[in-house]
Design a protein around this motif. Structure first.
Motif, PDB file in Angstrom:
ATOM      1  N   MET A 143       0.822  -0.988  -0.012  1.00  0.00           N
ATOM      2  CA  MET A 143       0.196   0.123  -0.033  1.00  0.00           C
ATOM      3  C   MET A 143       0.913   1.211  -0.063  1.00  0.00           C
ATOM      4  SD  MET A 143      -2.696  -1.640  -0.108  1.00  0.00           S
ATOM      5  CE  MET A 143      -3.953  -0.083  -0.012  1.00  0.00           C
ATOM      6  N   ASP A 144       0.401   2.244  -0.905  1.00  0.00           N
ATOM      7  CA  ASP A 144       1.279   3.549  -0.931  1.00  0.00           C
ATOM      8  C   ASP A 144       1.239   4.193   0.754  1.00  0.00           C
ATOM      9  OD1 ASP A 144       1.560   3.086  -3.525  1.00  0.00           O
ATOM     10  OD2 ASP A 144      -0.058   4.547  -3.964  1.00  0.00           O
ATOM     11  N   ARG A 145       2.387   4.513   1.161  1.00  0.00           N
ATOM     12  CA  ARG A 145       2.527   5.249   2.385  1.00  0.00           C
ATOM     13  C   ARG A 145       2.918   6.720   2.171  1.00  0.00           C
ATOM     14  NH1 ARG A 145       3.487   1.775   6.654  1.00  0.00           N
ATOM     15  NH2 ARG A 145       3.409   3.869   7.661  1.00  0.00           N
ATOM     16  N   SER A 146       2.703   7.562   3.172  1.00  0.00           N
ATOM     17  CA  SER A 146       3.124   8.840   3.336  1.00  0.00           C
ATOM     18  C   SER A 146       3.606   9.069   4.840  1.00  0.00           C
ATOM     19  CB  SER A 146       2.182  10.035   3.069  1.00  0.00           C
ATOM     20  OG  SER A 146       2.667  11.363   3.055  1.00  0.00           O
ATOM     21  N   VAL A 147       4.893   9.216   5.060  1.00  0.00           N
ATOM     22  CA  VAL A 147       5.303   9.188   6.417  1.00  0.00           C
ATOM     23  C   VAL A 147       6.332  10.567   6.470  1.00  0.00           C
ATOM     24  CG1 VAL A 147       5.918   6.760   6.354  1.00  0.00           C
ATOM     25  CG2 VAL A 147       7.559   8.026   5.688  1.00  0.00           C
ATOM     26  N   VAL A 148       6.533  10.751   7.966  1.00  0.00           N
ATOM     27  CA  VAL A 148       7.388  12.088   8.147  1.00  0.00           C
ATOM     28  C   VAL A 148       9.051  11.489   8.688  1.00  0.00           C
ATOM     29  CG1 VAL A 148       7.782  13.868  10.047  1.00  0.00           C
ATOM     30  CG2 VAL A 148       5.212  12.856   9.474  1.00  0.00           C
ATOM     31  N   ALA A 149       9.903  12.410   7.977  1.00  0.00           N
ATOM     32  CA  ALA A 149      11.232  12.094   7.928  1.00  0.00           C
ATOM     33  C   ALA A 149      11.853  12.146   9.395  1.00  0.00           C
ATOM     34  CB  ALA A 149      12.054  13.214   7.275  1.00  0.00           C
ATOM     35  N   GLY A 150      12.720  11.162   9.621  1.00  0.00           N
ATOM     36  CA  GLY A 150      13.086  10.946  11.235  1.00  0.00           C
ATOM     37  C   GLY A 150      12.524   9.814  11.814  1.00  0.00           C
ATOM     38  N   TYR A 151      11.295   9.553  11.444  1.00  0.00           N
ATOM     39  CA  TYR A 151      10.456   8.472  12.107  1.00  0.00           C
ATOM     40  C   TYR A 151      10.529   7.079  11.305  1.00  0.00           C
ATOM     41  CZ  TYR A 151       8.680  12.431  14.986  1.00  0.00           C
ATOM     42  OH  TYR A 151       8.834  13.368  15.574  1.00  0.00           O
ATOM     43  N   SER A 152      10.798   6.107  11.927  1.00  0.00           N
ATOM     44  CA  SER A 152      11.014   4.661  11.417  1.00  0.00           C
ATOM     45  C   SER A 152       9.497   4.132  10.774  1.00  0.00           C
ATOM     46  CB  SER A 152      11.767   3.781  12.298  1.00  0.00           C
ATOM     47  OG  SER A 152      12.902   4.144  12.910  1.00  0.00           O
ATOM     48  N   THR A 153       9.667   3.520   9.834  1.00  0.00           N
ATOM     49  CA  THR A 153       8.391   3.093   9.276  1.00  0.00           C
ATOM     50  C   THR A 153       8.694   1.546   8.518  1.00  0.00           C
ATOM     51  OG1 THR A 153       6.520   3.526   7.627  1.00  0.00           O
ATOM     52  CG2 THR A 153       8.880   4.149   6.834  1.00  0.00           C
ATOM     53  N   ALA A 154       7.675   0.909   8.013  1.00  0.00           N
ATOM     54  CA  ALA A 154       7.675  -0.280   7.381  1.00  0.00           C
ATOM     55  C   ALA A 154       6.672  -0.491   6.490  1.00  0.00           C
ATOM     56  CB  ALA A 154       7.513  -1.397   8.816  1.00  0.00           C
ATOM     57  N   ILE A 155       6.600  -1.165   5.410  1.00  0.00           N
ATOM     58  CA  ILE A 155       5.950  -1.524   4.489  1.00  0.00           C
ATOM     59  C   ILE A 155       5.562  -3.156   4.264  1.00  0.00           C
ATOM     60  CG2 ILE A 155       5.861   0.569   3.167  1.00  0.00           C
ATOM     61  CD1 ILE A 155       7.954  -0.976   1.291  1.00  0.00           C
ATOM     62  N   SER A 156       4.398  -3.633   4.207  1.00  0.00           N
ATOM     63  CA  SER A 156       4.328  -5.056   4.191  1.00  0.00           C
ATOM     64  C   SER A 156       3.336  -5.609   3.236  1.00  0.00           C
ATOM     65  CB  SER A 156       3.537  -5.380   5.573  1.00  0.00           C
ATOM     66  OG  SER A 156       4.140  -5.089   6.620  1.00  0.00           O
ATOM     67  N   CYS A 157       3.476  -6.877   2.837  1.00  0.00           N
ATOM     68  CA  CYS A 157       2.587  -7.436   2.128  1.00  0.00           C
ATOM     69  C   CYS A 157       2.709  -9.182   2.319  1.00  0.00           C
ATOM     70  CB  CYS A 157       3.208  -7.310   0.574  1.00  0.00           C
ATOM     71  SG  CYS A 157       4.755  -7.812   0.118  1.00  0.00           S
ATOM     72  N   ALA A 158       1.847  -9.829   1.656  1.00  0.00           N
ATOM     73  CA  ALA A 158       1.857 -11.260   2.001  1.00  0.00           C
ATOM     74  C   ALA A 158       1.790 -12.077   0.523  1.00  0.00           C
ATOM     75  CB  ALA A 158       0.492 -11.728   2.718  1.00  0.00           C
ATOM     76  N   VAL A 159       2.425 -13.239   0.750  1.00  0.00           N
ATOM     77  CA  VAL A 159       2.715 -14.041  -0.582  1.00  0.00           C
ATOM     78  C   VAL A 159       2.527 -15.568  -0.136  1.00  0.00           C
ATOM     79  CG1 VAL A 159       5.051 -14.277  -0.424  1.00  0.00           C
ATOM     80  CG2 VAL A 159       4.182 -14.406  -2.702  1.00  0.00           C
ATOM     81  N   ARG A 160       1.931 -16.354  -1.200  1.00  0.00           N
ATOM     82  CA  ARG A 160       1.967 -17.760  -0.995  1.00  0.00           C
ATOM     83  C   ARG A 160       2.511 -18.342  -2.273  1.00  0.00           C
ATOM     84  NH1 ARG A 160      -4.371 -19.003  -1.395  1.00  0.00           N
ATOM     85  NH2 ARG A 160      -4.681 -18.679  -3.419  1.00  0.00           N
ATOM     86  N   GLY A 161       3.185 -19.640  -2.048  1.00  0.00           N
ATOM     87  CA  GLY A 161       3.609 -20.043  -3.136  1.00  0.00           C
ATOM     88  C   GLY A 161       4.643 -21.551  -2.740  1.00  0.00           C
ATOM     89  N   CYS A 162       4.443 -22.492  -3.724  1.00  0.00           N
ATOM     90  CA  CYS A 162       5.191 -23.784  -3.365  1.00  0.00           C
ATOM     91  C   CYS A 162       5.631 -24.486  -4.642  1.00  0.00           C
ATOM     92  CB  CYS A 162       4.053 -24.845  -2.874  1.00  0.00           C
ATOM     93  SG  CYS A 162       4.934 -26.324  -2.114  1.00  0.00           S
ATOM     94  N   PRO A 163       7.090 -24.535  -4.468  1.00  0.00           N
ATOM     95  CA  PRO A 163       8.059 -24.475  -3.459  1.00  0.00           C
ATOM     96  C   PRO A 163       8.257 -22.855  -2.988  1.00  0.00           C
ATOM     97  CG  PRO A 163       9.315 -25.176  -5.381  1.00  0.00           C
ATOM     98  CD  PRO A 163       7.669 -25.078  -5.802  1.00  0.00           C
ATOM     99  N   LYS A 164       8.837 -22.763  -1.575  1.00  0.00           N
ATOM    100  CA  LYS A 164       8.863 -21.509  -1.061  1.00  0.00           C
ATOM    101  C   LYS A 164       9.557 -20.488  -2.112  1.00  0.00           C
ATOM    102  CE  LYS A 164      10.625 -19.153   2.839  1.00  0.00           C
ATOM    103  NZ  LYS A 164      11.296 -19.470   4.332  1.00  0.00           N
TER     104      LYS A 164
END
Length: 1060
Positions: free
Chosen positions: A966-987
């Motif tokens: 997802m698009d994010r808008s953050v303030v400089a100097g504050y730690s942040t993280a972006i996430s997603c989920a995936v599935r598949g076999c083999p890994k």
């Protein structure tokens, strides 16, 4: 030093040499009493190569300590062989044991072989160190004489590089050792083979928890431990543990030297002024050593002359009232520098406030030279014609404050000359001249006998003078006579001195003054004055009486108390002050209170006083003052605490409980009014009717509310009374209204059966049985027990009988104890009895003849017979259980079945069942069940099931993102993280990109994969971290990707916006 310090010699990092004292290492200490300096020496006898290395001596005194390090190097004698390769292990250069390269050149020299009686087995220390833990390196080095441990570790590291050992868990391990400055931070990093495997960090064997000091980082295969603000406690061994494998290292924390940032300044002052030396160092709390002319200054040796002060980084040495002795060089030393300054002290100038003047005097007159200087402590000498004047009976020298006097009595022609006063320590001299005036007159001397004119006004006929202690007595007595008479004052046979002392005499030609400064009791007595001259003599006597405030009263005590009062008595004081005692003042206070309350404002003449208006039950203390014509004495010693308490009220409800031929039992209730003093007991008294001679029945107070009076005469009519007693005394008595005839009354026996014993008593086997049956009757009834009509003789059944009840007890009940028990109570020809029914029960036996009577469908019919032993009570039901012959597990199918048979339903076809039955009474289920003689086989009815063939599911699939970025808008100097989920076999393999560029092992980014949930953490992003981020997942069946946009806003400060 004022006190002996503690000295400790250390070799290397931790080896205490005090335990090695002997033939090889010897210690010596010397103390110089003049300079108060302790000298310590360490001697190494027969030096060997193993003695080389770093040494340290530590000295401790109270809460202060200091240390000094030095190096010892050992050179081999010419032609001597070094057989031990470890002793040649040293570094090149002179910079210390941590610098230079390893030098093995000593091993290349030619040596002659030296024969040894005992062959030593060569040990390869490197092999031992390879298999040892880092925490054991120092112990192994000391055991084999290694002094350069750091060099040995570097050598060991090189050997490990030559022979690398493959690790399954680590791609890159920790270095052998790390070094960091104190206050800095250090990073310990390893690379692991599995990026998802967890790691643990240990310090000296203890696991480290994440905190502000210890920060854990995980980026890909890299694991980092960051230690912030290192101090000496971080100097330790560290381990990184991955599964069963470990990586070891050691961290050495170097403490930077303390430097002087602001040096000392020279000081110039005048004697008597305060001087401060101030130095500023680089660290707060650092130790600074002060020295004067090479001698250390500390709190023990400096005394009150010097003071030491610390204020952050500032250290101050204060010299109080500087003198010439304080001149010198002062040093301030730290472990990283020193500073020095000079102190100069000049004498203070002496100012002359009044100089001496020339004098012209006649014969027999007094000459007084007087001067005044500015310094009260200045001393000096008086000179006549350059020769020092010595004091005598005629010449007196005095110094009081800033005034110096020279007095010469009965001036003679020889006293004429030049006089001067020279102050000590000052280049100053005050001079004056004494001129003698000689007058020659021819006359006939007149002689009058001496006469004492003693004024007796205000005194008694016996010339008694009364003085209050502490006051001044000054008695002026006029003396006449020609020539001037000689005056002498005496106390008894002792002459009172003139001019000096607390008791003294001051005289001139016509007046003699007798003075007592601060009169004391010892000055009291008979004084006499005598005057003599050639014409005669006169004497007089007077008595000096010293009066004072009296001593305080003695032995203050409380003699009696009332409900709201207390009576206090005391003894008169041993000393009345010399005047009659007028009376006494009293004060009281509550125990524990600091406030005293006055009880009388007019003096009380008696030595007994009744203090009133007090609170009952509160502890009080008293003190007394003595009053005479001079004043009030000090307070007396405080009395013992006492409590106002009133006697209790009279006991209530006094009645006769029992009468025999010689005794009478009384009962009563406590008084209605008891008060704070409580009740200590009761006194019982009796007398014959018509008499007033009461006799006390008990010697000590009785605590209970009943008492039996014994030894009474048979047939007499007696009166009784009871009195309550407490600390305040006896209460009013409670008396029986009528006399009691001492004769036992016949009473028919009567058994009172308790309600719970009127029905059958049921007890289990093994239980205790304890039955109490109260009865009445007089005289004492005779009780007998019987069982089922037969006299009770069973030894397992115990009985006990008292005056008022009978007890039957069985310690462990058995079934044979069941039956009817009868208690019979007889008084003379009268009899009463009571029956008790006891039934002792236990668990029943198992049912008998259990069998399966019929089986149909999924049902089975069971039958059985009641148990042979019913436990001495009725059977109340049965419990049925079944068990499959395959599993043998028992399950309850029927409970509390009343009939000796039942039907079991819902059995599984094709199974064979076994049954068991428990019988039940009021004690519970039988211990052993009755098991069925046959089994129930439930036959199948032709049902069959055909299972479909199993088809294994194919779980392989290409990567597919189930949750996008997802698009994010953050303030400089504050730690942040972006996430997603995936599935598949083999890994699938995951790749993160920024602006289509792969993000590598950048410590700013941390990538995590937790069960398919992918997270990219960005530490404190800046404006340059904004852009397009994408995540790509790839496996053998395909790939998938997602992307998002990250915007970083930089917040500008208000000041910057205003400037724009």
């Amino acid at each position: 030093m004022a006190k002996k310090p503690t000295m400790k010699w250390v070799k290397g990092k931790w080896l205490d040499l005090g335990s090695k004292a002997g033939k090889h290492v010897q210690f010596k200490e010397v103390y110089d009493r003049n300079t108060k300096i302790y000298t310590y020496e360490m001697s190494i006898i027969k030096v060997v190569d193993g003695d080389a290395g770093g040494y340290r001596c530590e000295v401790t005194a109270k809460d202060k300590s200091d240390s000094c390090t030095f190096e010892v190097s050992v050179e081999a004698a010419a032609g001597e062989q070094q057989d031990n390769i470890l002793e040649a292990f040293k570094r090149s250069g002179d910079a210390g044991e941590d610098a230079g390269e390893l030098d093995f050149s000593a091993l290349l020299k030619k040596r002659e072989k030296k024969q040894k009686v005992v062959e030593e087995v060569e040990v390869d220390v490197f092999v031992i160190l390879k298999d040892a833990k880092p925490c054991d390196y120092e112990r192994i080095a000391f055991e084999y004489g290694i002094t350069d441990l750091r060099g040995l570790l570097k050598r060991l590291k090189k050997m490990k590089k030559v022979e690398p050992k493959k690790s399954e868990a680590f791609l890159r391990k920790l270095d052998a050792a790390y070094s960091v400055d104190k206050g800095k931070k250090i990073h310990l990093s390893v690379e692991v083979a599995d990026p998802n495997i967890p790691v643990r960090w240990l310090k000296n064997g203890q696991e480290i928890k994440p905190s502000a000091k210890y920060v854990f980082e995980s980026v890909g295969n890299k694991r980092t431990l960051t230690i912030n603000k290192c101090n000496q406690s971080d100097d330790a061994a560290y381990e990184c543990v991955v599964g069963e494998e470990k990586s070891f290292t050691e961290v050495f924390v170097k403490e930077p030297p303390v430097t002087i940032t602001k040096p000392l300044d020279d000081a110039h002052t005048v004697a008597g002024q305060k001087v401060e030396f101030e130095v500023e160092v680089s660290e707060e709390g650092a130790n600074v050593k002060w020295m004067k002319d090479g001698v250390e200054l500390n709190k023990e040796t400096a005394g009150s002359r010097y003071r030491f002060k610390k204020d952050g980084k500032r250290h101050i040495l204060i010299v109080n009232e500087a003198t010439k002795d304080d001149i010198g060089t002062y040093h301030a030393l730290t472990n990283g520098g020193e500073s020095k300054a000079e102190l100069e002290v000049e004498d203070k100038e002496l100012e002359v406030l009044q100089s001496i003047a020339d004098l012209t005097v006649k014969a027999a007159e007094q000459a007084v030279f007087k001067c005044e200087v500015s310094d009260e402590n200045a001393t000096g000498k008086w000179l006549k014609d350059g020769v020092e004047v010595q004091p005598s009976d005629r010449v007196k020298i005095t110094h009081f404050g800033r005034t110096h006097k020279l007095m010469i009595d009965d001036v003679a022609p020889s006293d004429a000359g030049d006089y001067s006063f020279v102050p000590d320590g000052y280049a100053l001299s005050l001079s004056a001249k004494l001129n003698f005036l000689e007058i020659k007159i021819a006359y006939v001397p007149r002689e009058d006998p001496p006469k004492i004119h003693l004024d007796a006004s205000g005194r008694g006929s016996d010339n008694t003078i009364t003085v209050v202690a502490g006051n001044k007595l000054s008695l002026d007595v006029e003396i006449t006579g020609e020539p001037a008479p000689t005056v002498c004052w005496r106390k008894g046979n002792q002459v009172v001195s003139e001019g000096e002392g607390r008791v003294r005499v001051e005289s001139n030609k016509s007046l003699s003054s007798f003075i007592i400064e601060g009169a004391e009791r010892g000055d009291e007595g008979l004084y006499s004055i005598s005057v003599t001259n050639p014409a005669g003599e006169d004497t007089a006597e007077l008595t000096v009486k010293i009066v004072d405030v009296p001593n305080p009263p003695e032995n203050v005590r409380c003699t009696s108390v009332g409900e709201y009062s207390g009576t206090i008595t005391w003894d008169p004081p041993a000393f009345d002050g010399g005047v009659p005692i007028k009376g006494y003042l009293m004060e009281r206070r509550k125990v524990g209170s600091p406030r005293w309350t006055k009880l009388n404002f007019d003096v009380h003449e008696s030595t007994t006083y009744e203090a009133k208006r007090m609170i009952e039950g509160v502890l009080y203390e008293m003190r007394v003052f003595t009053v005479n014509g001079v004043g009030v004495s000090q307070p007396s010693a405080t009395s013992q605490p006492f409590m106002p308490i009133a006697p209790t009220g009279e006991p209530t409800r006094l009645t006769v409980d029992d009468v025999t031929d010689t005794t009478c039992a009384l009962k009563w209730r406590p008084p209605e009014k008891i008060g704070a003093g409580g009740i200590d007991g009761y006194i019982i008294e009796y007398c014959k009717e018509g008499s007033d001679q009461w006799a006390q029945a008990n010697e000590e107070p009785v605590g209970k509310n009943q008492y039996r009076v014994k030894g009474l005469p048979l047939g007499e009519r007696m009166l009784f009374r009871v009195t309550a007693v407490n600390i305040a005394g006896r209460s009013p008595p409670a008396t029986l209204s009528q006399a009691v005839t001492i004769r036992e009354v016949v009473e028919n026996p009567k058994i009172r059966v308790p309600r719970h014993l009127r029905s059958k008593l049921i007890a289990r086997v093994g239980e205790k049985v304890n039955l109490v049956l109260p009865f009445q009757g007089k005289p004492r009834p005779v009780a007998t027990w019987s069982k089922d009509g037969v006299l009770l003789e069973d030894k397992t059944v115990g009985t006990r009988t008292s005056d008022v009840d009978a007890i039957l007890f069985i310690r462990s009940a058995e079934r044979t104890h069941s039956g009817k028990y009868t208690l019979s109570v007889r008084v003379e020809d009268t009899l009463d009895s009571a029956d008790l029914h006891i039934q002792v029960v236990e668990k029943p036996g198992p049912p008998v003849a259990v069998r399966v009577a019929d089986v149909w469908g999924t049902n089975a019919a069971l039958e059985w017979k009641p148990p042979k032993d019913d436990g001495n009570c009725e059977i109340i039901g049965y419990t049925v259980q079944k068990a499959d012959m395959k599993t043998k597990d028992w399950f309850t199918v029927v409970e509390h079945n009343r009939r000796p048979g039942c039907t079991v339903s819902d059995l599984v076809m094709g199974n064979e069942y076994l049954f068991r039955v428990f019988s039940e009474n009021i004690c519970g289920l039988s211990v052993v069940p009755g098991i069925s003689e046959n089994t129930a086989v439930v036959t199948k009815t032709g049902l069959s099931h055909h299972r479909p063939p199993f088809k294994e599911m194919d779980v392989n699939c290409p990567p597919k993102f189930t949750a996008p970025l997802m698009d994010r808008s953050v303030v400089a100097g504050y730690s942040t993280a972006i996430s997603c989920a995936v599935r598949g076999c083999p890994k699938p393999k995951i790749t993160w990109m920024k602006n289509n560029m792969i993000i590598g092992e950048d410590p700013k980014f941390m990538m995590q994969n937790n069960q398919g949930v992918l997270t990219l953490s960005i530490r404190k992003p800046g404006a340059f971290d904004g852009g397009k981020y994408s995540c790509r997942a790839v496996n053998d069946l395909g790939e998938d990707a997602v992307e998002c946009k990250l915007e970083v806003h930089v917040v500008q400060e208000k000041g910057a916006e205003t400037k724009k």
